[in-house]
Design an enzyme around this catalytic site. Structure first.
Site, mmCIF file in Angstrom:
data_model
loop_
_atom_site.group_PDB
_atom_site.id
_atom_site.type_symbol
_atom_site.label_atom_id
_atom_site.label_comp_id
_atom_site.label_asym_id
_atom_site.label_seq_id
_atom_site.Cartn_x
_atom_site.Cartn_y
_atom_site.Cartn_z
ATOM 1 C CB THR A 129 -0.742 0.069 1.347
ATOM 2 O OG1 THR A 129 -1.718 -1.116 1.444
ATOM 3 C CG2 THR A 129 -1.491 1.144 1.697
ATOM 4 N NE ARG A 176 -7.309 -8.167 2.563
ATOM 5 C CZ ARG A 176 -6.512 -7.217 2.692
ATOM 6 N NH1 ARG A 176 -6.079 -6.266 1.637
ATOM 7 N NH2 ARG A 176 -5.546 -7.068 3.656
ATOM 8 C CG LEU A 177 -13.222 -4.051 1.463
ATOM 9 C CD1 LEU A 177 -14.450 -3.033 2.026
ATOM 10 C CD2 LEU A 177 -12.922 -3.324 0.024
ATOM 11 N N GLY A 178 -8.837 -4.454 2.638
ATOM 12 C CA GLY A 178 -7.902 -4.360 3.961
ATOM 13 C C GLY A 178 -8.430 -3.083 4.803
ATOM 14 C CG ASP A 179 -4.753 -1.372 7.007
ATOM 15 O OD1 ASP A 179 -4.631 -1.655 5.437
ATOM 16 O OD2 ASP A 179 -4.054 -1.187 7.712
ATOM 17 C CB THR A 192 1.621 -0.077 5.061
ATOM 18 O OG1 THR A 192 3.134 0.049 5.992
ATOM 19 C CG2 THR A 192 1.804 1.325 4.442
ATOM 20 N N GLY A 193 0.656 -2.977 5.391
ATOM 21 C CA GLY A 193 1.195 -4.246 5.819
ATOM 22 C C GLY A 193 -0.291 -4.802 5.945
ATOM 23 C CB ALA A 194 -1.120 -8.067 8.109
ATOM 24 N N GLY A 195 -3.462 -5.582 6.758
ATOM 25 C CA GLY A 195 -4.810 -4.783 7.266
ATOM 26 C C GLY A 195 -5.601 -5.556 8.016
HETATM 27 N N1 GLY Z 1 -2.636 -2.482 4.381
HETATM 28 C C1 GLY Z 1 -3.202 -2.913 2.936
HETATM 29 C C2 GLY Z 1 -4.068 -4.095 2.986
HETATM 30 O O1 GLY Z 1 -4.133 -4.724 4.107
HETATM 31 O O2 GLY Z 1 -4.716 -4.182 2.066
#
Ligand code: GLY
Length: 337
Positions: free
Chosen positions: A176, A204-207, A227-230
């Site tokens: 991101t 799928r929506l991330g953060d 950024t990273g694992a939403g």
């Molecule tokens: N941080 C971006 C996502 O998880 O898609």
């Protein structure tokens, strides 16, 4: 690029993540010439959305399990607390501008899927082919090697759950893009844009489009974007939490520490890597890479700088173990010859 801001007393600041490299000079140039925080951020993110070197944002982003590129983006004005966010949008090249127009033109804050596409069409947003040859080839290679023959035959009407669990993001450690800034009027804003995980479950929506998780801005206190694992920051409401901790009187350093502590309570689900970027309303900042990689860095621009500077992110491990989740555990992408 040599920003020439006349008012040396103003506290300008831009922080963006490593993927923001191509866009931050534009944001700095605009901010130094007196542009509003939202205008400067939107312009910078648009550059990243067009950047062929960034395969996790905009055109050229990685597709989902079905081979479709779905984009997410958001903006937030910290002086009105208005937001614009769009999710799972296909076929439009500048989602950040669609998010901005949503903020300006609708009484809503968040549109996804077909509704987001309808709005994008109605405002005449730019369309384009988002799936580029490198991504199509990588997806096809994955499809040919990982999908069972009976599911290939039924595609796309095949079960995806098992493939989602086994999918490996083609380019680990890339992400991101997130931008935070404060303009000459001390308006603070945030912006995000992403194609999300490569090989994600459709829809799928991330953060990144989830205000409060992937970004939050409040000109009275500061802003934060992740950024990273939403999947992690959605569970901990990280961006809003950091700003709220500052409202409660914590420094930006303490506020980010507290948000990292929140993540230590996560049990089960995806535990992987997250980078937290934060600024306060006095021009201080902090960037922490939770479970980060040694080369994690971010970009900073202050009026005293001739050009934006890359800085290493501070790494904090919240687990002794290497993140077990495959999508963020290994990098397998290699450039096409
Ligand atoms: N941080 C971006 C996502 O998880 O898609």
């Amino acid at each position: 690029m040599a920003p020439s801001f006349a008012n040396k007393e103003a506290i300008l600041i831009i922080v963006c993540n490593n993927e923001g490299k191509s866009g931050i000079p534009v944001t700095a140039e605009m901010l130094s010439r007196g542009a509003s925080a939202l205008d400067a951020l939107e312009a910078g993110v648009r550059v990243v959305e067009d950047d062929p070197e960034v395969r996790t944002v905009g055109t050229g982003g990685w597709p989902n399990l079905l081979g479709d590129v779905e984009l997410d983006a958001s903006v937030m004005c910290g002086s009105t607390l208005r937001t614009g966010a769009i999710g799972a949008l296909k076929g439009y090249t500048h989602p950040v501008s669609i998010a901005r127009q949503l903020l300006e033109r609708l009484p809503h804050e968040f549109l996804v899927g077909d509704g987001a596409a309808r709005f994008a069409h109605e405002i005449g947003a730019e369309t384009g082919e988002l799936l580029r040859p490198h991504a199509k080839t990588a997806w096809q290679r994955w499809f040919d090697s990982e999908i069972k023959p009976e599911h290939q035959a039924a595609w796309p009407d095949a079960p995806l759950i098992e493939y989602c669990h086994n999918a490996v993001d083609p380019e680990i450690g890339k992400d991101t893009t997130v931008f935070l800034c404060m303009d000459q009027h001390r308006h603070i804003a945030s912006a995000t844009s992403t194609s999300g995980w490569g090989w994600k479950y459709p829809g799928r929506l991330g953060d990144s489009p989830v205000i409060g998780a992937g970004s939050y801005a409040d000109s009275r206190y500061g802003a934060c974007a992740c950024t990273g694992a939403g999947e992690m920051t959605i569970r901990t409401g990280t961006a809003r939490a950091v700003v709220l901790y500052m409202k409660m009187g914590m420094s930006v350093e303490r506020a980010v520490d507290e948000a990292v502590n929140d993540m230590r309570a996560l049990k089960g689900g995806l535990i992987s890597r997250v980078t937290i970027h934060a600024i306060d309303n006095r021009g201080n900042h902090r960037t922490v890479a939770v479970n980060g990689l040694p080369d994690n860095h971010y970009w900073l621009w202050l009026p005293s700088m001739k050009a934006p500077e890359a800085r290493p992110a501070e790494i904090i491990q919240i687990s002794d173990e290497e993140p077990q989740n495959k999508p963020f555990a290994m990098a397998v992408y290699t450039k096409e010859p």
